[in-house]
Design an enzyme around this catalytic site. Structure first.
Site, PDB file in Angstrom:
ATOM      1  N   GLN A  25       7.190   3.835   3.894  1.00 62.57           N
ATOM      2  CA  GLN A  25       5.791   3.411   3.924  1.00 62.57           C
ATOM      3  C   GLN A  25       5.604   2.130   4.754  1.00 62.57           C
ATOM      4  OE1 GLN A  25       3.864   5.516   1.421  1.00 62.57           O
ATOM      5  NE2 GLN A  25       2.231   5.036   2.873  1.00 62.57           N
ATOM      6  N   LYS A  44       5.433   3.342   8.414  1.00 62.49           N
ATOM      7  CA  LYS A  44       4.255   4.210   8.560  1.00 62.49           C
ATOM      8  C   LYS A  44       2.982   3.361   8.591  1.00 62.49           C
ATOM      9  CE  LYS A  44       4.064   7.524   5.500  1.00 62.49           C
ATOM     10  NZ  LYS A  44       3.733   8.381   4.324  1.00 62.49           N
ATOM     11  N   LYS A  85       5.418   1.742  -3.066  1.00 65.58           N
ATOM     12  CA  LYS A  85       5.337   3.090  -3.645  1.00 65.58           C
ATOM     13  C   LYS A  85       5.607   2.993  -5.134  1.00 65.58           C
ATOM     14  CE  LYS A  85       4.737   7.405  -2.260  1.00 65.58           C
ATOM     15  NZ  LYS A  85       4.030   7.914  -1.060  1.00 65.58           N
ATOM     16  N   ASN A  87      -2.251  19.073  -1.846  1.00 62.84           N
ATOM     17  CA  ASN A  87      -3.259  18.380  -1.042  1.00 62.84           C
ATOM     18  C   ASN A  87      -2.936  18.417   0.454  1.00 62.84           C
ATOM     19  OD1 ASN A  87      -3.779  15.332   0.186  1.00 62.84           O
ATOM     20  ND2 ASN A  87      -5.558  16.257  -0.792  1.00 62.84           N
ATOM     21  N   LYS A  95       0.857  -1.186   0.000  1.00 59.37           N
ATOM     22  CA  LYS A  95       0.000   0.000   0.000  1.00 59.37           C
ATOM     23  C   LYS A  95       0.883   1.223   0.000  1.00 59.37           C
ATOM     24  CE  LYS A  95      -3.917   2.145   0.181  1.00 59.37           C
ATOM     25  NZ  LYS A  95      -3.448   2.870  -1.042  1.00 59.37           N
ATOM     26  N   ASP A 130      -0.020  10.794  -4.518  1.00 59.39           N
ATOM     27  CA  ASP A 130       1.125  11.430  -3.839  1.00 59.39           C
ATOM     28  C   ASP A 130       1.366  12.698  -4.661  1.00 59.39           C
ATOM     29  OD1 ASP A 130       3.334  10.741  -1.644  1.00 59.39           O
ATOM     30  OD2 ASP A 130       4.418  11.627  -3.311  1.00 59.39           O
ATOM     31  N   THR A 176      -4.447  13.528   5.212  1.00 56.09           N
ATOM     32  CA  THR A 176      -3.018  13.665   5.524  1.00 56.09           C
ATOM     33  C   THR A 176      -2.759  14.980   6.256  1.00 56.09           C
ATOM     34  OG1 THR A 176      -2.567  12.440   3.500  1.00 56.09           O
ATOM     35  CG2 THR A 176      -0.695  13.496   4.581  1.00 56.09           C
TER      36      THR A 176
HETATM   37  P1  NDP Z   1       0.749  17.832  -4.285  1.00 59.70           P
HETATM   38  O1  NDP Z   1       1.227  17.468  -5.623  1.00 59.70           O
HETATM   39  O2  NDP Z   1      -0.702  17.989  -4.049  1.00 59.70           O
HETATM   40  O3  NDP Z   1       1.466  19.141  -3.767  1.00 59.70           O
HETATM   41  C1  NDP Z   1       2.842  19.214  -3.659  1.00 59.70           C
HETATM   42  C2  NDP Z   1       3.200  20.627  -3.292  1.00 59.70           C
HETATM   43  O4  NDP Z   1       4.564  20.702  -2.944  1.00 59.70           O
HETATM   44  C3  NDP Z   1       2.985  21.598  -4.434  1.00 59.70           C
HETATM   45  O5  NDP Z   1       2.642  22.841  -3.930  1.00 59.70           O
HETATM   46  C4  NDP Z   1       4.354  21.607  -5.090  1.00 59.70           C
HETATM   47  O6  NDP Z   1       4.623  22.790  -5.832  1.00 59.70           O
HETATM   48  C5  NDP Z   1       5.252  21.537  -3.878  1.00 59.70           C
HETATM   49  N1  NDP Z   1       6.505  20.907  -4.288  1.00 59.70           N
HETATM   50  C6  NDP Z   1       6.689  19.663  -4.758  1.00 59.70           C
HETATM   51  N2  NDP Z   1       7.964  19.442  -5.069  1.00 59.70           N
HETATM   52  C7  NDP Z   1       8.585  20.596  -4.812  1.00 59.70           C
HETATM   53  C8  NDP Z   1       9.911  21.003  -4.917  1.00 59.70           C
HETATM   54  N3  NDP Z   1      10.866  20.168  -5.380  1.00 59.70           N
HETATM   55  N4  NDP Z   1      10.216  22.262  -4.529  1.00 59.70           N
HETATM   56  C9  NDP Z   1       9.255  23.090  -4.046  1.00 59.70           C
HETATM   57  N5  NDP Z   1       7.971  22.762  -3.938  1.00 59.70           N
HETATM   58  C10 NDP Z   1       7.649  21.536  -4.301  1.00 59.70           C
HETATM   59  O7  NDP Z   1       1.335  16.693  -3.323  1.00 59.70           O
HETATM   60  P2  NDP Z   1       0.895  16.305  -1.829  1.00 59.70           P
HETATM   61  O8  NDP Z   1       0.398  17.493  -1.114  1.00 59.70           O
HETATM   62  O9  NDP Z   1       0.031  15.102  -1.934  1.00 59.70           O
HETATM   63  O10 NDP Z   1       2.271  15.811  -1.219  1.00 59.70           O
HETATM   64  C11 NDP Z   1       3.130  16.664  -0.465  1.00 59.70           C
HETATM   65  C12 NDP Z   1       4.049  15.826   0.402  1.00 59.70           C
HETATM   66  O11 NDP Z   1       3.254  15.034   1.301  1.00 59.70           O
HETATM   67  C13 NDP Z   1       4.926  14.810  -0.328  1.00 59.70           C
HETATM   68  O12 NDP Z   1       6.140  14.677   0.382  1.00 59.70           O
HETATM   69  C14 NDP Z   1       4.141  13.518  -0.216  1.00 59.70           C
HETATM   70  O13 NDP Z   1       4.968  12.388  -0.336  1.00 59.70           O
HETATM   71  C15 NDP Z   1       3.598  13.661   1.200  1.00 59.70           C
HETATM   72  N6  NDP Z   1       2.445  12.853   1.534  1.00 59.70           N
HETATM   73  C16 NDP Z   1       1.296  12.907   0.793  1.00 59.70           C
HETATM   74  C17 NDP Z   1       0.208  12.151   1.170  1.00 59.70           C
HETATM   75  C18 NDP Z   1      -1.097  12.254   0.459  1.00 59.70           C
HETATM   76  O14 NDP Z   1      -2.052  11.629   0.936  1.00 59.70           O
HETATM   77  N7  NDP Z   1      -1.212  13.008  -0.618  1.00 59.70           N
HETATM   78  C19 NDP Z   1       0.266  11.241   2.325  1.00 59.70           C
HETATM   79  C20 NDP Z   1       1.494  11.323   3.079  1.00 59.70           C
HETATM   80  C21 NDP Z   1       2.535  12.094   2.671  1.00 59.70           C
HETATM   81  P3  NDP Z   1       4.655  22.718  -7.425  1.00 59.70           P
HETATM   82  O15 NDP Z   1       3.236  22.456  -7.845  1.00 59.70           O
HETATM   83  O16 NDP Z   1       5.147  24.043  -7.845  1.00 59.70           O
HETATM   84  O17 NDP Z   1       5.572  21.584  -7.806  1.00 59.70           O
HETATM   85  O1  2IT Z   2       3.006   8.885   1.500  1.00 57.36           O
HETATM   86  C1  2IT Z   2       1.856   8.437   1.694  1.00 57.36           C
HETATM   87  O2  2IT Z   2       1.553   7.885   2.755  1.00 57.36           O
HETATM   88  C2  2IT Z   2       0.866   8.615   0.636  1.00 57.36           C
HETATM   89  N1  2IT Z   2       1.171   9.225  -0.385  1.00 57.36           N
HETATM   90  C3  2IT Z   2      -0.496   8.030   0.786  1.00 57.36           C
HETATM   91  C4  2IT Z   2      -0.507   6.571   0.414  1.00 57.36           C
HETATM   92  C5  2IT Z   2      -1.858   5.919   0.361  1.00 57.36           C
HETATM   93  O3  2IT Z   2      -1.860   4.736  -0.015  1.00 57.36           O
HETATM   94  O4  2IT Z   2      -2.892   6.521   0.687  1.00 57.36           O
END
Ligand code: NDP
Ligand code: 2IT
Length: 445
Positions: A111, A114, A126, A241, A90, A166, A210
């Site tokens: 993961q 976690k 992943k 997100n 997952k 992600d 998240t």
């Molecule tokens: P999104 O794609 O929704 O948003 C990512 C955000 O981070 C955007 O604003 C993006 O800006 C910015 N970003 C990404 N890469 C860079 C970079 N290299 N430099 C500066 N800004 C950056 O992703 P999520 O919100 O889903 O994910 C954010 C983090 O949370 C990640 O580390 C992900 O692994 C982690 N995560 C996500 C989960 C989920 O359920 N979605 C669960 C657990 C962890 P831009 O659009 O300009 O690239």
């Molecule tokens: O990093 C993470 O935990 C996620 N991007 C969510 C993974 C999931 O299966 O919901």
């Protein structure tokens, strides 16, 4: 690091050359295991550590697709099926140009632990691609997702491997991938992907989970000191997100988030973030943070320096790995920051983690603090399996309960291994022992 774990780390570096993020993630976990193995030496027997750092299966594939102008592109797809001791693999899918094997391996490795912390019966995996969705039309994203799923569909299934979102993968992408999976298999396996739309098997609260979870984790850490988020100034990075719903929950709990960022810069809005405007710009228009500033008097866009230059009480890194380094950590500490809860995966460099821990502030590592997303994915799988749907309050209550349990497990493990208040040790030790016990029960596989 103890000799026995040092040897395992050296093998990981030799076998996975140049995969620096993977090395970093493994190093952090192995370092925490010193006191665990000292107390329970059997965890270092039967090559358990050597097995846990080696993915069960690594899939890499070609993803050809055609853009709107008729030009053919070739991206690389990945799925790392890391560990299935506790349940089906997952974990999310990341679409970002920086994606490579080492990044997907670091994310898959994190993961495992976690997912163990959530206690929801899910293994660790992943995947993703170096495809960049920025600036692509819906039709291009759809064709890419269909090509990606054409290969991925051979490897996944509701009891085998269940991807989700992600970075760069949200409801739109999950929709296109689900449509293609269903077509290829002629089977409505709702439980094959999570993060689905509400009309076709998605769960309420998955979108928020998240970010909400990372804030709930901060609140739990503060409660150990008799404090709360009420009245605190919060520094958030990212504008995707995780960041958006971290801001929402922080506001609900009486705090004032004043920043967010994307790869074009960061915004400071001292009056407090206008969440409706941020959602409009980022979720509806898929715009840049500058679009927010144009419509919000008093907000300013900063395109040099780092969001961590802004002083605040609480920091929530919600963008990407290694976005907060040692210098940024020291700047945050000088600005009075007393709580860091990681919404992103591995956003703090080892130097930053060291600075926070030396200063004795509350530091919640990603594999505990951001586990609410995958935990709610497991709740989505549970609803799919039971062909049922919970209301928002029911799903949110379950998320809140899971986050509290994760927090308490970290606290208990940190105490058990002699470092009270060390959430890094607590999360790694509690997650590791849950997986390791089951791997031992399953024999050498
Ligand atoms: P999104 O794609 O929704 O948003 C990512 C955000 O981070 C955007 O604003 C993006 O800006 C910015 N970003 C990404 N890469 C860079 C970079 N290299 N430099 C500066 N800004 C950056 O992703 P999520 O919100 O889903 O994910 C954010 C983090 O949370 C990640 O580390 C992900 O692994 C982690 N995560 C996500 C989960 C989920 O359920 N979605 C669960 C657990 C962890 P831009 O659009 O300009 O690239
Ligand atoms: O990093 C993470 O935990 C996620 N991007 C969510 C993974 C999931 O299966 O919901």
């Amino acid at each position: 690091m103890q000799d026995v774990v040092e040897k395992v780390y050296e093998q990981v570096v030799a076998r996975n050359r140049g995969e620096v993020e993977f090395h970093q993630a493994v190093h952090e976990v192995l370092e925490s295991l010193g006191p665990v193995i000292a107390k329970h030496p059997h965890y270092a027997e039967g090559a358990l550590l050597e097995r846990i750092v080696e993915p069960e299966r690594q899939i890499m594939f070609r993803v050809p697709w055609v853009d709107d102008a008729g030009q053919v592109h070739v991206n690389r797809g990945f799925r790392i099926e890391f560990n299935s001791a506790l349940g089906p693999y997952k974990g999310g899918l990341r679409f970002h140009p920086s994606v490579n094997a080492g990044i997907i391996k670091f994310l898959g490795f994190e993961q495992i632990f976690k997912n163990a912390l959530t206690a929801q019966g899910i293994g660790g995996g992943k995947g993703g691609s170096d495809f960049d969705p920025h600036g692509r039309s819906d039709a291009e994203v759809m064709r890419f997702c269909q090509s990606f799923m054409t290969e991925l569909s051979r490897h996944i299934g509701p009891s085998t491997d269940v991807p989700a979102g992600d970075i760069g993968v949200g409801g739109r992408e999950v929709g296109y991938m689900f449509g293609q999976y269903k077509r290829l298999r002629n089977s409505y396996d709702a439980g094959v992907l999570t993060g689905k739309g509400l009309a076709w098997g998605g769960s309420l609260v998955r979108t928020e989970a998240t970010g909400y979870g990372a804030v709930l984790f901060a609140q739990s850490m503060l409660s150990t000191k008799g404090e709360s988020l009420e009245g605190k100034k919060v520094i958030v990075s990212g504008a995707g997100n995780v960041a958006i719903y971290a801001i929402e929950k922080a506001q609900q709990l009486g705090a004032t988030p004043i920043t967010f960022s994307d790869s074009s810069g960061y915004v400071v809005d001292e009056a407090g973030v206008d969440l409706e405007l941020l959602k409009q710009v980022k979720e509806v228009e898929r715009g840049r943070v500058a679009d927010y500033v144009e419509r919000r008097p008093g907000a300013r866009l900063v395109t040099d320096g780092s969001v961590w230059d802004v002083p605040g009480d609480v920091a929530l890194p919600c963008a990407t790995q290694n976005e907060l380094d040692g210098d940024a950590a020291n700047t945050l500490l000088r600005g009075g920051c007393g709580v860091v809860s990681e919404g992103a995966n591995m956003p703090s460099t080892p130097e930053a983690v060291e600075a926070f821990q030396k200063a004795g502030i509350l530091f919640g590592p990603g594999k505990a603090a951001n586990a609410g997303g995958v935990a709610t994915s497991a709740l989505e799988m549970e609803q799919n399996a039971g062909r049922t749907r919970w209301d928002f309050a029911t799903a949110e209550a379950k998320l809140t309960g899971i986050m509290t349990d994760i927090h308490d497990s970290c606290v208990a493990a940190a105490e058990e291994y002699g470092r009270p208040g060390d959430y890094v040790l607590g999360a790694n030790a509690a997650g590791f022992t849950r997986v390791a016990d089951v791997m031992i029960a399953h024999g050498i596989v």
